[in-house]
Scaffold this motif. Structure first.
Motif, PDB file in Angstrom:
ATOM      1  N   MET A   1     -14.808 -16.187   7.423  1.00 39.94           N
ATOM      2  CA  MET A   1     -14.141 -15.793   6.203  1.00 39.94           C
ATOM      3  C   MET A   1     -15.190 -15.216   5.255  1.00 39.94           C
ATOM      4  N   SER A   2     -14.871 -14.122   4.665  1.00 40.51           N
ATOM      5  CA  SER A   2     -15.793 -13.445   3.764  1.00 40.51           C
ATOM      6  C   SER A   2     -15.289 -13.557   2.325  1.00 40.51           C
ATOM      7  N   PHE A   3     -16.168 -14.054   1.456  1.00 41.90           N
ATOM      8  CA  PHE A   3     -15.813 -14.222   0.053  1.00 41.90           C
ATOM      9  C   PHE A   3     -16.400 -13.092  -0.782  1.00 41.90           C
ATOM     10  N   TYR A   4     -15.663 -12.687  -1.798  1.00 42.61           N
ATOM     11  CA  TYR A   4     -16.141 -11.701  -2.749  1.00 42.61           C
ATOM     12  C   TYR A   4     -17.288 -12.292  -3.571  1.00 42.61           C
ATOM     13  N   ASP A   5     -17.159 -13.591  -3.940  1.00 45.55           N
ATOM     14  CA  ASP A   5     -18.164 -14.239  -4.769  1.00 45.55           C
ATOM     15  C   ASP A   5     -17.962 -15.752  -4.698  1.00 45.55           C
ATOM     16  N   GLU A   6     -18.955 -16.492  -5.183  1.00 42.81           N
ATOM     17  CA  GLU A   6     -18.848 -17.939  -5.361  1.00 42.81           C
ATOM     18  C   GLU A   6     -18.833 -18.191  -6.864  1.00 42.81           C
TER      19      GLU A   6
END
Length: 74
Positions: A1-6
């Motif tokens: 899963m790839s996140f835009y940001d934390e």
């Protein structure tokens, strides 16, 4: 899963009436995650208008305090 940001939960906006945390999305909408999703261990907030997701960084104790405050109020 790839996140835009934390994003730290303290940087999100909490709506106590809806029991939802939001954070601005670059598309103009807002990432959303409910208090109850966080209490269940979910840490992914999604934007309802685009495919971006953020990972919400939080301490379980912070969520426990919020859910206990709601239980006491009811």
């Amino acid at each position: 899963m790839s996140f835009y940001d934390e994003i730290e939960i303290e940087d999100m906006t909490y709506d106590p009436d809806l029991q939802i945390f939001t954070y601005p999305c670059p598309c103009g909408d807002k990432f959303q995650i409910t208090l109850w999703d966080l209490a269940d261990g979910e840490d992914t907030a999604v934007c309802p208008s685009c495919s971006l997701m953020i990972q919400v960084i939080f301490e379980p104790e912070y969520i426990a305090e919020k859910t206990q405050a709601i239980a006491v109020a009811v």
